[in-house]
Design an enzyme around this catalytic site. Structure first.
Site, short mmCIF file in Angstrom:
data_model
loop_
_atom_site.label_atom_id
_atom_site.label_comp_id
_atom_site.label_asym_id
_atom_site.label_seq_id
_atom_site.Cartn_x
_atom_site.Cartn_y
_atom_site.Cartn_z
CE1 TYR A 86 -48.63 -15.52 -125.54
CE2 TYR A 86 -48.39 -13.17 -125.12
CZ TYR A 86 -49.09 -14.35 -124.97
OH TYR A 86 -50.24 -14.38 -124.23
NE ARG A 106 -47.17 -4.24 -124.73
CZ ARG A 106 -48.14 -4.72 -123.94
NH1 ARG A 106 -48.56 -5.95 -124.12
NH2 ARG A 106 -48.68 -3.98 -123.02
#
Ligand code: PHB
Length: 383
Positions: free
Chosen positions: A187, A235
């Protein structure tokens, strides 16, 4: 010292966790109209509040940050109100929950973007073999290849950082115990971190570890300025291939520098994706986990294809403090008790992972429910 176990309580910054078991973030695509969490979502999370920490499903910080229909957002008052219900349900059971804050970058489609624009990224090349859940040419929801992105302007990057700061304020209003910046799985931030994807040559470009990590670190700082660093984790998925990510020759340099920088900032945790959620084979070598541990002085969460034995190994080897379970949490709401008592685990039904209603979402029984009503069909009998 007695050996560590998954059932030990754990202190994560100001948050007291009742055990070391984390419910990993899981896209389930069941938000209500306006991408607002509803009662059914609250019930699902409440059923899983036995985890020491729940990390919410990935939640877009803006319309531009969305890559799949029906995933929840955190940018409207209705979404804050919806999340409040979820958070209260978890808190009623003494659980803790962090909001995973998401911008997909190029893993999107023009039919999801404001004004039908091309998605933003660090490149104008589309991700290979990657799909967005958006509208097809007949206007029907479908899995379709992601659109060709465009390289974001500097003003647009500023806006992304501002959107994350707003999401942090909204998460506080909803009552979350903290937030996780989603820097993994191909992403937006991963598109900047990976030197084989990032094609920029400016301050956010591919050329140095400092420039590749700049967008993620500036975003971290903006979120930590709102919540405090002891409530903000990150993350990452070094070596990851999900989201059309190519192998990056600079992966260790980038991520060990990031570890150092997040240490300096006193980030409460780094959450490392060990492998694809759909493939139990890890992509992160154990030697890298060791180097990362040495470079980062906060809490480490490892997730991805773990079972109880693999999780125990990572804990005993000192490579992780908290262990995340995704797939297993979908079909075992009482996962902690099942581990504690060595009760059998239910398999998840792949057909009901994304979208739909209560089936395959809130109807997985606890072990005790399952065994008390053996005359009632349960997912165990169906599979
Ligand atoms: C997904 O929606 O498929 C998804 C979302 C977030 C991830 C990975 C996959 O980190």
């Amino acid at each position: 010292m007695p050996a560590k176990t998954l059932f030990d309580a754990y202190t994560l910054g100001p948050n007291h966790l009742k055990n070391r078991i984390v419910m990993a973030p899981l896209t389930r695509s069941r938000a209500c109209k306006g991408d607002v969490p509803g009662e059914m979502n609250a019930e699902y999370y409440e059923q899983r509040a036995g985890a020491g920490l729940i990390i919410s499903e990935a939640t877009q910080v803006s319309k531009q940050g969305q890559g799949y229909l029906w995933t929840p957002g955190i940018y409207t008052p209705e979404q804050i109100a919806g999340w409040k219900k979820v958070v209260n349900a978890i808190h009623n059971y003494d659980g803790k929950v962090f909001l995973q804050m998401w911008h997909v970058g190029r893993i999107s489609h023009t039919t999801l973007q404001p004004n039908g624009a091309a998605p933003i990224s660090s490149t104008d090349k589309a991700a290979e073999n990657s799909f967005s859940f958006a509208y097809d040419s007949d206007g029907k929801p479908a899995n379709i290849p992601t659109s060709k992105p465009r390289n974001a302007t500097l003003d647009e990057l500023k806006q992304v950082i501002a959107d994350y700061a707003r999401a942090a304020r909204y998460s506080q209003q909803a009552g979350f115990d903290g937030a996780e910046v989603h820097g993994a799985n191909g992403y937006l931030f991963d598109q900047f971190l990976n030197s084989a994807v990032n094609e920029r040559t400016d301050d956010y470009g591919r050329q140095t570890k400092e420039s590749r990590t700049r967008l993620l670190l500036e975003t971290y700082d903006a979120v930590a300025a709102v919540l405090g660093p002891d409530r903000v984790g990150v993350r990452i998925s070094p070596f990851g291939v999900f989201g059309g990510m190519p192998r990056d020759p600079n992966v260790e340099e980038t991520f060990l520098y990031l570890a150092e920088q997040l240490s300096k900032r006193r980030a409460v945790y780094v959450h490392i994706v060990r492998g694809s959620q759909f493939d139990p084979e890890p992509v992160v070598p154990e030697s890298f986990f060791r180097k990362f541990r040495d470079a980062f002085n906060g809490t480490i969460i490892i997730t991805g294809g773990l079972d109880r034995e693999k999780a125990d190994h990572l804990l005993q080897a000192g490579l992780a403090d908290l262990l995340g379970f995704g797939m297993l949490y979908i079909s075992n709401p009482d996962l902690v008790e099942r581990f504690q008592h060595n009760w059998p685990l239910n398999p998840a039904d792949p057909a009901t992972l994304y979208g739909g209603g209560a089936k395959g979402y809130t109807d997985y029984p606890t072990y005790q429910e399952q065994t008390a009503h053996r005359d009632v069909p349960s997912p165990l009998d169906i599979h």
